[in-house]
Write a protein that holds these residues in place. Structure first.
Motif, PDB file in Angstrom:
ATOM      1  N   MET A 130      38.297  48.609  29.545  1.00 36.97           N
ATOM      2  CA  MET A 130      39.520  49.148  30.152  1.00 36.97           C
ATOM      3  C   MET A 130      40.233  50.103  29.197  1.00 36.97           C
ATOM      4  N   GLU A 131      40.000  49.901  27.893  1.00 33.14           N
ATOM      5  CA  GLU A 131      40.772  50.627  26.878  1.00 33.14           C
ATOM      6  C   GLU A 131      40.857  52.142  27.086  1.00 33.14           C
ATOM      7  N   PRO A 132      39.715  52.817  27.319  1.00 34.42           N
ATOM      8  CA  PRO A 132      39.814  54.280  27.469  1.00 34.42           C
ATOM      9  C   PRO A 132      40.659  54.696  28.675  1.00 34.42           C
ATOM     10  N   PHE A 133      40.915  53.754  29.572  1.00 39.56           N
ATOM     11  CA  PHE A 133      41.674  54.089  30.779  1.00 39.56           C
ATOM     12  C   PHE A 133      43.163  53.749  30.651  1.00 39.56           C
ATOM     13  N   THR A 134      43.576  53.333  29.457  1.00 38.99           N
ATOM     14  CA  THR A 134      44.963  52.889  29.327  1.00 38.99           C
ATOM     15  C   THR A 134      45.867  53.968  28.726  1.00 38.99           C
ATOM     16  N   GLU A 135      45.299  55.122  28.384  1.00 39.61           N
ATOM     17  CA  GLU A 135      46.118  56.146  27.720  1.00 39.61           C
ATOM     18  C   GLU A 135      46.052  57.490  28.415  1.00 39.61           C
ATOM     19  N   GLY A 136      47.133  58.227  28.317  1.00 37.32           N
ATOM     20  CA  GLY A 136      47.182  59.617  28.780  1.00 37.32           C
ATOM     21  C   GLY A 136      46.843  59.764  30.249  1.00 37.32           C
ATOM     22  N   THR A 137      46.015  60.754  30.545  1.00 38.62           N
ATOM     23  CA  THR A 137      45.713  61.049  31.949  1.00 38.62           C
ATOM     24  C   THR A 137      44.476  60.314  32.447  1.00 38.62           C
ATOM     25  N   ALA A 138      43.850  59.515  31.580  1.00 39.35           N
ATOM     26  CA  ALA A 138      42.596  58.859  31.985  1.00 39.35           C
ATOM     27  C   ALA A 138      42.819  57.972  33.213  1.00 39.35           C
ATOM     28  N   THR A 139      41.940  58.117  34.187  1.00 37.95           N
ATOM     29  CA  THR A 139      42.052  57.366  35.442  1.00 37.95           C
ATOM     30  C   THR A 139      40.654  57.008  35.897  1.00 37.95           C
ATOM     31  N   PHE A 140      40.454  55.785  36.307  1.00 34.42           N
ATOM     32  CA  PHE A 140      39.173  55.422  36.923  1.00 34.42           C
ATOM     33  C   PHE A 140      39.197  56.018  38.334  1.00 34.42           C
ATOM     34  N   LEU A 141      38.366  57.010  38.557  1.00 30.94           N
ATOM     35  CA  LEU A 141      38.468  57.800  39.793  1.00 30.94           C
ATOM     36  C   LEU A 141      37.672  57.137  40.917  1.00 30.94           C
ATOM     37  N   HIS A 142      38.195  56.037  41.394  1.00 29.99           N
ATOM     38  CA  HIS A 142      37.464  55.208  42.344  1.00 29.99           C
ATOM     39  C   HIS A 142      38.451  54.320  43.088  1.00 29.99           C
ATOM     40  N   GLY A 143      38.253  54.141  44.375  1.00 29.31           N
ATOM     41  CA  GLY A 143      39.151  53.272  45.131  1.00 29.31           C
ATOM     42  C   GLY A 143      38.624  53.020  46.532  1.00 29.31           C
ATOM     43  N   ILE A 144      39.115  51.971  47.168  1.00 33.33           N
ATOM     44  CA  ILE A 144      38.644  51.567  48.493  1.00 33.33           C
ATOM     45  C   ILE A 144      39.869  51.087  49.285  1.00 33.33           C
ATOM     46  N   THR A 145      40.053  51.616  50.468  1.00 33.89           N
ATOM     47  CA  THR A 145      41.281  51.348  51.246  1.00 33.89           C
ATOM     48  C   THR A 145      41.614  49.860  51.346  1.00 33.89           C
ATOM     49  N   PHE A 146      40.624  49.057  51.725  1.00 35.62           N
ATOM     50  CA  PHE A 146      40.922  47.642  51.997  1.00 35.62           C
ATOM     51  C   PHE A 146      40.690  46.720  50.793  1.00 35.62           C
ATOM     52  N   ALA A 147      40.349  47.294  49.642  1.00 33.41           N
ATOM     53  CA  ALA A 147      40.049  46.454  48.477  1.00 33.41           C
ATOM     54  C   ALA A 147      41.276  45.657  48.051  1.00 33.41           C
ATOM     55  N   GLY A 148      41.064  44.396  47.758  1.00 32.09           N
ATOM     56  CA  GLY A 148      42.176  43.543  47.328  1.00 32.09           C
ATOM     57  C   GLY A 148      43.210  43.380  48.422  1.00 32.09           C
ATOM     58  N   HIS A 149      42.750  43.350  49.666  1.00 32.63           N
ATOM     59  CA  HIS A 149      43.627  43.227  50.839  1.00 32.63           C
ATOM     60  C   HIS A 149      44.560  42.016  50.686  1.00 32.63           C
ATOM     61  N   PRO A 150      45.836  42.173  51.053  1.00 36.04           N
ATOM     62  CA  PRO A 150      46.769  41.046  50.888  1.00 36.04           C
ATOM     63  C   PRO A 150      46.287  39.759  51.560  1.00 36.04           C
ATOM     64  N   VAL A 151      45.745  39.876  52.777  1.00 31.23           N
ATOM     65  CA  VAL A 151      45.297  38.657  53.465  1.00 31.23           C
ATOM     66  C   VAL A 151      44.121  38.031  52.706  1.00 31.23           C
ATOM     67  N   SER A 152      43.206  38.853  52.238  1.00 24.64           N
ATOM     68  CA  SER A 152      42.024  38.316  51.538  1.00 24.64           C
ATOM     69  C   SER A 152      42.399  37.684  50.202  1.00 24.64           C
ATOM     70  N   THR A 153      43.327  38.309  49.489  1.00 20.88           N
ATOM     71  CA  THR A 153      43.702  37.735  48.193  1.00 20.88           C
ATOM     72  C   THR A 153      44.493  36.437  48.390  1.00 20.88           C
ATOM     73  N   ALA A 154      45.311  36.389  49.448  1.00 16.72           N
ATOM     74  CA  ALA A 154      46.032  35.138  49.751  1.00 16.72           C
ATOM     75  C   ALA A 154      45.022  34.031  50.087  1.00 16.72           C
ATOM     76  N   VAL A 155      44.005  34.398  50.859  1.00 15.89           N
ATOM     77  CA  VAL A 155      42.973  33.423  51.228  1.00 15.89           C
ATOM     78  C   VAL A 155      42.202  32.960  49.985  1.00 15.89           C
ATOM     79  N   ALA A 156      41.896  33.892  49.097  1.00 17.80           N
ATOM     80  CA  ALA A 156      41.162  33.521  47.877  1.00 17.80           C
ATOM     81  C   ALA A 156      41.958  32.507  47.060  1.00 17.80           C
ATOM     82  N   LEU A 157      43.268  32.710  46.973  1.00 17.21           N
ATOM     83  CA  LEU A 157      44.101  31.759  46.219  1.00 17.21           C
ATOM     84  C   LEU A 157      44.072  30.377  46.885  1.00 17.21           C
ATOM     85  N   ALA A 158      44.169  30.378  48.206  1.00 18.82           N
ATOM     86  CA  ALA A 158      44.123  29.088  48.932  1.00 18.82           C
ATOM     87  C   ALA A 158      42.740  28.440  48.761  1.00 18.82           C
ATOM     88  N   ASN A 159      41.704  29.271  48.727  1.00 19.56           N
ATOM     89  CA  ASN A 159      40.337  28.771  48.531  1.00 19.56           C
ATOM     90  C   ASN A 159      40.218  28.092  47.156  1.00 19.56           C
TER      91      ASN A 159
END
Ligand SMILES: Cc1ncc(COP(=O)(O)O)c(C=O)c1O
Length: 460
Positions: free
Chosen positions: A309-338
């Motif tokens: 993660m270190e190189p991504f914590t400074e300046g303009t560095a950004t992990f150029l990746h993402g997914i609309t439904f990733a880490g969805h609130p309902v799914s993360t709530a379910v994972a905690l209950a699981n």
């Protein structure tokens, strides 16, 4: 016809007319019903006609806590009422934060950063993209290749498919994303002659093959090696003693990242939260999905060491990746209950306590002439079928086709067991029951398998 049978007929027609099943020969249903599962309870599921099946595969290596858990359904409903959706693009939400912290606590070593996805394939691809961008940021831009094992399944999207080691499911989609390189798997039953009777030497050889592949490819071009703690595809190959320790050493020597693909092996499948814990090695990245929610909502992700993660914590560095439904609130709530259910019901302990009994029950099947090998760990087993036990001769393509597709898959389901008859390597039956199972369920699996495999042998 009753109203019920009208509804079943209509649903069968719609299934055949409108639905496209995954990895399924649709022609197989031309003259028969599409199996329609309508509900589940504990380790059992029920079809449209009310018939009960023991879910010996936990759906698809997913339903760790079993079916019909209202506490997970309620956690989903509560979260949907409060905040159904918000992206993790520039924003956070409480359940993603809480789950990330909880997973970081559970994971081995300094795997403290969680990047969520919605599936295992996305997790595998995310790890590859991270490895590539990480090396570009840290002055080693030539590292892009990924090593993985023969027959290993790591997902179906184009990047994950390039990591996958199953030629048959790649052929139609060539050319592949460049960079996928194969190394041997750890199927001791099919070990090469010079190490066939020495598990330690076999493990050493299989690990050393990773070093040889890195040297052959050129270390400066290799980004990562992807390994499952126990390889699923091919029929449950556990690692020989010392295998992962040697792989870790090799990765450290050549600066290659070790990705532990735990899409199946995490969350109790092997009796631990993470499979790498069971085998005592430290991955640089763990990919997960499936059991993290027990399937009550889709979720996947990768856990990453602080250093990555270190190189991504400074300046303009950004992990150029993402997914609309990733880490969805309902799914993360379910994972905690699981995870709450895991703790409350000591599910890891249940697997560790019962796994010897599960193995012993399955091993009774070794008296059948068609059963060549039984292997696995935790609640995760493969049964390899052979034509000749002494010579370990396997079935040819025609015989496999007749036996697995033509008979076994249907007959096991008909007899009330959901499991998987797979011939992507040598023919195997895969078992991966919910973690709540105990002796009565092991016995039920053994009885059904005995009956159906005995019949199968008559047809060989
Ligand atoms: C080890 C492994 N990696 C990745 C995947 C892909 O996961 P998904 O089907 O959620 O994309 C699977 C799926 O079975 C898997 O077993």
């Amino acid at each position: 016809m009753t109203a019920d049978s009208d509804a079943i007929t209509a649903s069968q027609e719609a299934a055949k007319r409108n639905l496209w099943l995954h990895f399924t020969r649709m022609s197989a249903y031309a003259d028969g019903d599409v199996p329609v599962i309508v509900r589940g309870s504990g380790p059992y599921v029920f079809d449209q006609h009310g018939k009960r099946y023991l879910d010996g595969l936990a759906g698809l290596f997913v339903s760790q806590v079993g079916h019909g858990r209202t506490e997970l359904a309620e956690a989903a409903a509560r979260q949907a009422g409060e905040l159904a959706y918000f992206p993790l693009w520039s924003y956070a939400h409480p359940k993603a934060i809480e789950l990330a912290a909880r997973l970081a606590d559970l994971a081995p070593g300094d795997l403290n950063r969680v990047f969520f996805t919605t599936s295992g394939s996305e997790a595998v691809e995310s790890a590859w993209k991270l490895a590539k961008q990480y090396f570009k940021l840290t002055g080693e831009p030539g590292r892009y290749k990924v090593l993985s094992r023969e027959l290993a399944y790591h997902g179906t999207s184009m990047g994950a498919l390039a990591v996958t080691g199953l030629a048959d499911i790649k052929g139609p989609f060539e050319p592949m994303t460049p960079g996928g390189v194969r190394v041997p798997n750890t199927n001791f039953y099919r070990a090469p002659g010079f190490v066939h009777d020495d598990l330690d030497a076999f493990g050493q050889w299989a690990a050393d093959e990773i070093e040889r592949a890195i040297l052959r490819e050129g270390p400066a071009s290799v980004a990562a090696v992807y390994l499952e703690p126990v390889q699923n595809s091919g029929g449950c190959f556990p690692p020989p003693p010392g295998y992962f320790q040697r792989v870790r050493e090799i990765c450290d020597t050549y600066g290659v990242l070790l990705v532990s693909d735990e899409v199946i092996c995490a969350f109790g499948r092997l009796g631990y939260y993470f499979g790498s814990e069971r085998y005592g090695y430290q991955p640089d990245i763990i990919t997960f999905a499936k059991g993290v929610t027990s399937g009550y909502s889709p979720l996947g992700g990768m856990m990453v060491r602080d250093e990555l993660m270190e190189p991504f914590t400074e300046g303009t560095a950004t992990f150029l990746h993402g997914i609309t439904f990733a880490g969805h609130p309902v799914s993360t709530a379910v994972a905690l209950a699981n995870l709450d259910v895991f703790e409350k019901e000591n599910l890891l302990e249940n697997v560790r306590t019962n796994e010897a009994a599960f193995r012993a029950t399955l091993e009774k099947l070794l008296d059948l002439p068609i059963v060549g090998d039984i292997r696995g760990a935790g609640y995760f087993y493969g049964i390899e079928l052979v034509k000749d036990k002494d010579s370990r001769e396997t079935f040819n393509d025609d015989e496999s086709e007749r036996l697995l597709r033509g008979f076994l898959s249907g007959a096991l389901f008909e007899a009330g067991l959901v499991c998987r008859a797979d011939d992507r390597g040598d023919p195997v039956i895969q078992l991966s029951p919910p973690l709540i199972c105990g002796q009565e369920h092991f016995d039920e699996m053994e009885h059904i398998l005995r009956e159906v495999l005995t019949e199968a042998w008559k047809r060989v």
